[in-house]
Design a protein around this motif. Structure first.
Motif, PDB file in Angstrom:
ATOM      1  N   UNK A   1       0.850  -1.195   0.000  1.00  0.00           N
ATOM      2  CA  UNK A   1       0.000   0.000   0.000  1.00  0.00           C
ATOM      3  C   UNK A   1       0.884   1.244   0.000  1.00  0.00           C
ATOM      4  N   UNK A   2       1.995   1.190   0.754  1.00  0.00           N
ATOM      5  CA  UNK A   2       2.952   2.289   0.740  1.00  0.00           C
ATOM      6  C   UNK A   2       3.610   2.458  -0.614  1.00  0.00           C
ATOM      7  N   UNK A   3       3.923   1.329  -1.260  1.00  0.00           N
ATOM      8  CA  UNK A   3       4.492   1.381  -2.612  1.00  0.00           C
ATOM      9  C   UNK A   3       3.510   2.056  -3.569  1.00  0.00           C
ATOM     10  N   UNK A   4       2.233   1.674  -3.475  1.00  0.00           N
ATOM     11  CA  UNK A   4       1.216   2.267  -4.349  1.00  0.00           C
ATOM     12  C   UNK A   4       1.065   3.763  -4.107  1.00  0.00           C
ATOM     13  N   UNK A   5       1.154   4.183  -2.856  1.00  0.00           N
ATOM     14  CA  UNK A   5       1.067   5.613  -2.530  1.00  0.00           C
ATOM     15  C   UNK A   5       2.127   6.378  -3.309  1.00  0.00           C
ATOM     16  N   UNK A   6       3.326   5.811  -3.362  1.00  0.00           N
ATOM     17  CA  UNK A   6       4.399   6.468  -4.114  1.00  0.00           C
ATOM     18  C   UNK A   6       4.179   6.355  -5.618  1.00  0.00           C
TER      19      UNK A   6
ATOM     20  N   UNK B   1      -4.473  14.772  -2.803  1.00  0.00           N
ATOM     21  CA  UNK B   1      -4.424  14.251  -1.432  1.00  0.00           C
ATOM     22  C   UNK B   1      -5.817  14.212  -0.817  1.00  0.00           C
ATOM     23  N   UNK B   2      -6.566  15.291  -0.999  1.00  0.00           N
ATOM     24  CA  UNK B   2      -7.906  15.360  -0.404  1.00  0.00           C
ATOM     25  C   UNK B   2      -8.841  14.308  -0.995  1.00  0.00           C
ATOM     26  N   UNK B   3      -8.784  14.158  -2.310  1.00  0.00           N
ATOM     27  CA  UNK B   3      -9.641  13.163  -2.954  1.00  0.00           C
ATOM     28  C   UNK B   3      -9.257  11.748  -2.523  1.00  0.00           C
ATOM     29  N   UNK B   4      -7.959  11.467  -2.486  1.00  0.00           N
ATOM     30  CA  UNK B   4      -7.499  10.135  -2.097  1.00  0.00           C
ATOM     31  C   UNK B   4      -7.892   9.823  -0.654  1.00  0.00           C
TER      32      UNK B   4
ATOM     33  N   UNK C   1       0.060  10.433   4.275  1.00  0.00           N
ATOM     34  CA  UNK C   1      -0.280  11.846   4.064  1.00  0.00           C
ATOM     35  C   UNK C   1       0.248  12.703   5.207  1.00  0.00           C
ATOM     36  N   UNK C   2       0.106  12.194   6.436  1.00  0.00           N
ATOM     37  CA  UNK C   2       0.648  12.941   7.572  1.00  0.00           C
ATOM     38  C   UNK C   2       2.179  12.885   7.571  1.00  0.00           C
TER      39      UNK C   2
END
Length: 368
Positions: free
Chosen positions: A221-226, A237-240, A271-272
């Motif tokens: 999930x962290x990989x996908x975030x990147x 960011x807000x939409x995600x 995000x944080x």
């Protein structure tokens, strides 16, 4: 002159703070377990210690995928990961086996050091989990446990190797391939059933393999975030965040708590983490102690419970554990981890090992 220098990326984000909080979640959770109390849980899926590990894996997936993108060389990638993980682990393993062990064991020094379990325990240096030494913390709830935290490290190493293989094959460059593969695993494990019980039965996986899969899902999930570049703009960011939190609420309402955590935890954590909050972003100003906190807390807790469980209250013991562990973590960072990281190769570092050797090493780590 220093005052005019631009802050580094390390100083601009909140990751150090989050990792320290996650490490303390693990410490508090183990404090309950070692006192014979039920560990607090999150959605009845993971203890708060397990929740902290999910946070660690989410951050790791994001940062390690960034590292690969910055320098997509298989051998340098492996060496960087090794230098970050192994030196700190090696020291805590050796201290447990050679220093703490003789103080707790009832055997003579000669019998202790030549006991077969010493050699077995040192297999932790090969990321081959062992948690038994010829000793016992008599009177403790878990008298034979030495370090109940380091079992997750081999799982993380496998995640590194799998990410490296995806990078070498070029699959990591295709964000939608990674997203699709991850989604298929999530659907099979956490959508069809609350926690993939049928899949576990078919595969005949043990409980620790269940945790390995779950932690890996948070890593990717962290990989996908990147890969999806979620942090690229405030609007994205807000939409995600909105989509993930709404989906997490729906998943929880449908009695899919693990899916709910997978949707909410990596997104909110990253995000944080990528944000820059006053004061919080300076948590690691004097060193990144989070890994040391994770490594040293359990042996410290076992020892202090063994010595003082009938003399000190639970909160006082927790405070004492936290203080001693923080000192050991600080020493670990400055005397071991930071020194090792200075050996990390740069992009211009010549590599004499063929890429095929690095790939073979990655495959060995994944399948072992």
């Amino acid at each position: 002159m220093k005052k005019n220098m631009p802050p580094t990326e390390h100083q601009q984000n909140n990751f150090d703070f989050i990792r320290v909080v996650a490490a303390f979640c693990v410490i508090v959770s183990h404090q309950f377990a070692l006192a014979g109390l039920r560990e607090p849980s999150v959605l009845d899926v993971h203890s708060i210690g397990g929740f902290g590990v999910l946070v660690f894996f989410s951050i790791s997936g994001y940062l390690v995928s960034k590292s690969w993108e910055a320098d997509p060389n298989a051998f340098r990638f492996l060496l960087k990961r090794f230098l970050r993980i192994w030196p700190g682990l090696a020291v805590v393993v050796l201290l447990a086996a050679l220093v703490l062990g003789p103080l707790v064991s009832k055997l003579s020094l000669h019998d202790y050091y030549f006991h077969p379990l010493i050699g077995e325990y040192l297999k932790n240096l090969q990321f081959n989990l062992r948690d038994e030494l010829p000793l016992a913390f008599d009177g403790n709830t878990l008298p034979t446990a030495i370090n109940g935290s380091i079992w997750t490290i081999p799982i993380e190493v496998k995640c590194y190797a799998l990410l490296g293989l995806l990078g070498v094959t070029g699959l990591l460059r295709s964000r939608w391939v990674i997203a699709t593969l991850t989604a298929l695993v999530v659907i099979a494990y956490a959508v069809v059933e609350p926690r993939g019980d049928s899949l576990m039965a078919v595969l005949k996986w043990r409980p620790e393999q269940r945790f390995a899969l779950e932690f890996s899902l948070f890593f990717f999930a962290g990989v996908l975030f990147h890969q999806l570049d979620v942090q690229a703009s405030v609007k994205r960011q807000r939409w995600a965040l909105a989509l993930c939190l709404c989906a997490a609420l729906i998943a929880n309402a449908l009695h899919r708590p693990l899916l709910s955590l997978w949707l909410a935890v990596p997104m909110t954590t990253l995000l944080f983490g990528t944000a820059s909050t006053a004061c919080i972003r300076h948590t690691g100003r004097y060193g990144d102690v989070s890994y040391g906190l994770y490594l040293y807390a359990f042996p410290v807790q076992q020892t202090l419970f063994w010595l003082y469980k009938d003399k000190l209250s639970w909160p006082v013991l927790l405070g004492l554990v936290s203080a001693i562990t923080w000192c050991l973590a600080f020493a670990s960072w400055h005397l071991v981890e930071k020194m090792a990281l200075r050996l990390k190769p740069g992009r211009s570092t010549p590599i004499d090992v063929t890429p095929m050797v690095a790939v073979c090493l990655m495959i060995f780590v994944v399948i072992r």
